[in-house]
Design a protein around this motif. Structure first.
Motif: not given
Length: 213
Positions: A79, A97, A99
């Motif tokens: 992260c 997120g 992501l």
């Protein structure tokens, strides 16, 4: 713990006898309003974090006992490198997120739960990703079990070399009926009675299982 988290997330999960019926959700768009309690289950916590990173909403997970003392550095580093939210305060852990696909490098001498968690989530991204596992890869059988389970639901990845997995993007898990095989390591205690002239039968075991134990 996993069933509770699935339900709190918005998925449906009913248990009847030895059968579980699960109706899934789109993890990129679903966000639980309340913290999800993983109790003392490390696998639940580590499997869910990458899935929650697929979305744009902040998600909070909690634990009981000493769960939140377990190492989470793999996800914390991931992260930080991608400027995604990862924080921990006492018995609460929170992530956000979204992501993005790319290259993910994970040490091979940590719990395979981290690698399995990423394998669960990365196929749902729009583009492909590469998962590079720094040797030695100490839990390869569990990685292979994860890939085998995913293949049952129509999601695939391939080894490009001994320590690198290519995960194709844009995949979707397909609903199927399947059987969860028995656990050899637990069965070993029961099978041991047979060595003492007992008569023990353990069902549900698969002889060509990928289980490392």
């Amino acid at each position: 713990a996993t069933v509770d988290c699935l339900r709190a997330w918005g998925a449906s999960c009913t248990l009847e006898g030895d059968t579980a019926v699960v109706t899934g959700i789109d993890p990129r768009r679903a966000a639980p309003a309340l913290p999800l309690c993983c109790r003392e289950s490390g696998s639940t916590l580590r499997f869910f974090v990458p899935l929650f990173l697929l979305g744009k909403q902040k998600v909070t997970l909690t634990g009981e006992g000493r769960l939140m003392e377990r190492p989470m550095g793999v996800y914390q580093t991931l992260c930080r490198e991608r400027t995604l939210l990862f924080g921990q305060e006492g018995d609460k852990l929170y992530v956000r997120g979204p992501l993005q696909p790319g290259l993910f490098t994970v040490p091979g001498d940590v719990s395979s739960q981290f690698i399995s968690g990423l394998l669960f989530a990365l196929p749902l991204l729009e583009a492909g990703s590469v998962l590079s596992i720094t040797p030695p890869v100490e839990s390869r059988p569990y990685i292979e079990m994860t890939r085998q389970a995913q293949a049952m639901f129509g999601v695939e990845s391939v080894w490009t070399d001994e320590n690198t997995l290519r995960i194709f993007g844009g995949q979707r898990y397909q609903p199927v009926d399947t059987v969860v095989e028995g656990d050899w390591s637990n069965a070993a205690f029961l099978e041991g009675f047979s060595l003492l002239e007992g008569d023990v039968t353990a069902s549900g075991l698969i002889e060509n299982s990928l289980q490392g134990d």
